[in-house]
Design a protein around this motif. Structure first.
Motif, PDB file in Angstrom:
ATOM      1  N   GLY A 167       0.725  -1.354  -0.085  1.00 17.54           N
ATOM      2  CA  GLY A 167      -0.135   0.053  -0.152  1.00 17.54           C
ATOM      3  C   GLY A 167       0.915   1.305  -0.065  1.00 17.54           C
ATOM      4  N   LEU A 168       2.210   1.405  -0.535  1.00 14.39           N
ATOM      5  CA  LEU A 168       2.987   2.347  -0.372  1.00 14.39           C
ATOM      6  C   LEU A 168       2.637   3.417  -1.297  1.00 14.39           C
ATOM      7  CD1 LEU A 168       6.735   1.131   0.364  1.00 14.39           C
ATOM      8  CD2 LEU A 168       4.961   2.065   1.994  1.00 14.39           C
ATOM      9  N   PRO A 169       2.502   4.837  -1.071  1.00 10.64           N
ATOM     10  CA  PRO A 169       2.114   5.867  -2.126  1.00 10.64           C
ATOM     11  C   PRO A 169       3.417   5.965  -3.212  1.00 10.64           C
ATOM     12  CG  PRO A 169       2.634   6.819   0.056  1.00 10.64           C
ATOM     13  CD  PRO A 169       2.390   5.470   0.397  1.00 10.64           C
ATOM     14  N   GLU A 170       3.144   6.445  -4.267  1.00  9.97           N
ATOM     15  CA  GLU A 170       3.941   6.485  -5.258  1.00  9.97           C
ATOM     16  C   GLU A 170       5.365   7.436  -4.574  1.00  9.97           C
ATOM     17  OE1 GLU A 170       4.385   5.111  -8.436  1.00  9.97           O
ATOM     18  OE2 GLU A 170       2.809   3.901  -7.660  1.00  9.97           O
ATOM     19  N   GLU A 171       4.947   8.204  -3.930  1.00 13.16           N
ATOM     20  CA  GLU A 171       6.026   9.337  -3.367  1.00 13.16           C
ATOM     21  C   GLU A 171       6.999   8.763  -2.635  1.00 13.16           C
ATOM     22  OE1 GLU A 171       2.082  10.453  -1.280  1.00 13.16           O
ATOM     23  OE2 GLU A 171       2.986  10.030  -3.242  1.00 13.16           O
ATOM     24  N   ARG A 182      10.902   7.686  -2.992  1.00 17.13           N
ATOM     25  CA  ARG A 182      11.969   8.190  -1.623  1.00 17.13           C
ATOM     26  C   ARG A 182      12.741   6.816  -1.590  1.00 17.13           C
ATOM     27  NH1 ARG A 182      13.129   7.730   3.084  1.00 17.13           N
ATOM     28  NH2 ARG A 182      11.598   6.046   3.615  1.00 17.13           N
ATOM     29  N   GLN A 183      12.216   5.899  -1.459  1.00 12.47           N
ATOM     30  CA  GLN A 183      12.933   4.549  -1.167  1.00 12.47           C
ATOM     31  C   GLN A 183      13.798   4.371  -2.408  1.00 12.47           C
ATOM     32  OE1 GLN A 183      10.747   1.187   0.444  1.00 12.47           O
ATOM     33  NE2 GLN A 183       9.513   2.307   2.015  1.00 12.47           N
ATOM     34  N   ALA A 184      13.346   4.395  -3.509  1.00 15.08           N
ATOM     35  CA  ALA A 184      14.181   4.146  -4.614  1.00 15.08           C
ATOM     36  C   ALA A 184      15.471   4.990  -4.646  1.00 15.08           C
ATOM     37  CB  ALA A 184      13.606   4.254  -5.877  1.00 15.08           C
ATOM     38  N   TYR A 229      17.897   3.487  -1.365  1.00 13.37           N
ATOM     39  CA  TYR A 229      18.342   2.337  -1.406  1.00 13.37           C
ATOM     40  C   TYR A 229      19.221   2.136  -2.704  1.00 13.37           C
ATOM     41  CZ  TYR A 229      15.851   1.621   2.935  1.00 13.37           C
ATOM     42  OH  TYR A 229      15.239   1.513   4.061  1.00 13.37           O
ATOM     43  N   GLY A 230      18.653   2.694  -3.788  1.00 11.12           N
ATOM     44  CA  GLY A 230      19.306   2.427  -5.222  1.00 11.12           C
ATOM     45  C   GLY A 230      20.948   2.737  -5.019  1.00 11.12           C
ATOM     46  N   PRO A 231      21.321   4.139  -4.639  1.00  7.48           N
ATOM     47  CA  PRO A 231      22.444   4.405  -4.491  1.00  7.48           C
ATOM     48  C   PRO A 231      23.257   3.439  -3.514  1.00  7.48           C
ATOM     49  CG  PRO A 231      21.035   6.349  -4.467  1.00  7.48           C
ATOM     50  CD  PRO A 231      20.337   5.155  -4.387  1.00  7.48           C
ATOM     51  N   LEU A 232      22.894   2.936  -2.584  1.00  9.14           N
ATOM     52  CA  LEU A 232      23.534   2.137  -1.540  1.00  9.14           C
ATOM     53  C   LEU A 232      23.924   1.095  -2.324  1.00  9.14           C
ATOM     54  CD1 LEU A 232      24.426   1.319   1.204  1.00  9.14           C
ATOM     55  CD2 LEU A 232      21.968   0.307   1.706  1.00  9.14           C
ATOM     56  N   ALA A 233      22.849   0.115  -2.975  1.00  5.89           N
ATOM     57  CA  ALA A 233      23.373  -0.961  -3.781  1.00  5.89           C
ATOM     58  C   ALA A 233      24.435  -0.641  -4.688  1.00  5.89           C
ATOM     59  CB  ALA A 233      22.076  -1.500  -4.524  1.00  5.89           C
ATOM     60  N   GLU A 234      24.247   0.671  -5.451  1.00  2.00           N
ATOM     61  CA  GLU A 234      25.560   0.899  -6.532  1.00  2.00           C
ATOM     62  C   GLU A 234      26.828   1.035  -5.525  1.00  2.00           C
ATOM     63  OE1 GLU A 234      24.172   4.659  -8.106  1.00  2.00           O
ATOM     64  OE2 GLU A 234      22.465   3.719  -9.235  1.00  2.00           O
ATOM     65  N   ASP A 235      26.785   1.516  -4.274  1.00  2.00           N
ATOM     66  CA  ASP A 235      27.992   1.843  -3.728  1.00  2.00           C
ATOM     67  C   ASP A 235      28.661   0.289  -3.407  1.00  2.00           C
ATOM     68  OD1 ASP A 235      27.784   4.450  -3.682  1.00  2.00           O
ATOM     69  OD2 ASP A 235      27.027   4.684  -1.684  1.00  2.00           O
ATOM     70  N   ILE A 236      27.728  -0.494  -2.896  1.00  2.00           N
ATOM     71  CA  ILE A 236      28.126  -1.970  -2.648  1.00  2.00           C
ATOM     72  C   ILE A 236      28.597  -2.668  -4.019  1.00  2.00           C
ATOM     73  CG2 ILE A 236      27.383  -4.180  -1.668  1.00  2.00           C
ATOM     74  CD1 ILE A 236      25.344  -2.762   0.037  1.00  2.00           C
ATOM     75  N   ARG A 237      27.867  -2.239  -5.248  1.00  2.00           N
ATOM     76  CA  ARG A 237      28.425  -3.071  -6.352  1.00  2.00           C
ATOM     77  C   ARG A 237      29.676  -2.673  -6.735  1.00  2.00           C
ATOM     78  NH1 ARG A 237      24.141  -1.385  -9.215  1.00  2.00           N
ATOM     79  NH2 ARG A 237      22.842  -3.141  -8.475  1.00  2.00           N
ATOM     80  N   ALA A 238      29.960  -1.382  -6.650  1.00  2.00           N
ATOM     81  CA  ALA A 238      31.330  -0.661  -6.877  1.00  2.00           C
ATOM     82  C   ALA A 238      32.459  -1.736  -6.296  1.00  2.00           C
ATOM     83  CB  ALA A 238      31.291   0.694  -6.707  1.00  2.00           C
ATOM     84  N   LEU A 239      32.046  -1.907  -4.925  1.00  2.00           N
ATOM     85  CA  LEU A 239      33.177  -2.582  -4.110  1.00  2.00           C
ATOM     86  C   LEU A 239      33.493  -4.032  -4.607  1.00  2.00           C
ATOM     87  CD1 LEU A 239      31.859  -1.756  -0.598  1.00  2.00           C
ATOM     88  CD2 LEU A 239      33.884  -0.827  -1.664  1.00  2.00           C
TER      89      LEU A 239
END
Length: 220
Positions: free
Chosen positions: A12-16, A20-22, A25-35
């Motif tokens: 039931g999360l609203p689009e906004e 916000r979560q994307a 958390y998206g940049p966190l995954a990118e940081d881990i991926r770069a490692l």
């Protein structure tokens, strides 16, 4: 064993809030991926490696304070925005994923241009054959879904025509036909010198999906 159906959750999360979560958390995954490639290629000395591990241990401690106990599953909201952020091929929160950003053409063809870093190596300097299978499983499955027959992988047959290089690659697939609960799909991965891997897949709609589709069609 986890009930698969229970991992399809309407949160039931609203689009906004999803946006916000994307963005968080998206940049966190990118940081881990770069490692990952750095862990393979770094020539840091003993003290530097020890310091890096201390920082990683501190980050691990922070991230472990609040965490889910199981898989991410498939989450969606009332607007029908589906999120498979834990997906190993395309998940926004999964650093193992290349990730794949899959596009759809009006004729039903799905495709993605993606990059495989040195962490996906199999034969020296080339992509691991299992990683090619991972990519094609995702892309062919998306083609089945776009074609109106989403399902689980029944069979995936690969023909490795030439070694697949690391780096920038292209994958595409298209639904061939549907027979009952089975969707038949073909596709390939191509590198700078042409097609490297060809694939044929059969994707089978689980009974609960088939039942839901039949119920919806009966109401239409």
């Amino acid at each position: 064993m986890t009930d698969v159906v229970s991992l399809y959750v309407n949160d039931g999360l609203p689009e906004e809030e999803i946006a916000r979560q994307a963005a968080l958390y998206g940049p966190l995954a990118e940081d881990i991926r770069a490692l990952i490639p750095l862990g393979i290629s770094s020539r840091a000395d003993d003290d530097e490696i020890r310091r890096a591990r201390e920082h990683l241990a501190a980050a691990t401690e922070i991230l472990e304070r609040r965490r889910d106990s199981g898989p991410f599953g498939t989450r969606f909201n009332d607007a029908g925005h589906f999120r498979t952020w834990g997906n190993a091929a395309a998940g926004l929160r999964n650093a193992v994923a290349p990730p794949l950003e899959v596009h759809t053409d009006p004729d039903g063809r799905v495709w993605t241009d993606f990059h495989l870093h040195i962490g996906y190596e199999g034969p020296a300097g080339h992509t691991h054959g299992g990683v090619s299978a991972l990519v094609l499983d995702q892309v062919l499955g998306d083609a089945a879904r776009v074609g109106g027959s989403p399902g689980m992988t029944g069979t995936l047959t690969l023909r490795y025509r030439k070694p697949t290089p690391l780096g920038d690659l292209h994958a595409e697939a298209k639904l061939d036909r549907i027979e009952g609960r089975k969707a038949f799909v073909t596709g390939h991965i191509a590198g700078p010198d042409g097609i490297c891997v060809e694939a044929e897949g059969i994707f089978i709609a689980p009974q609960w999906i088939a039942d839901a589709r039949a119920k919806f069609e009966a109401q239409d």
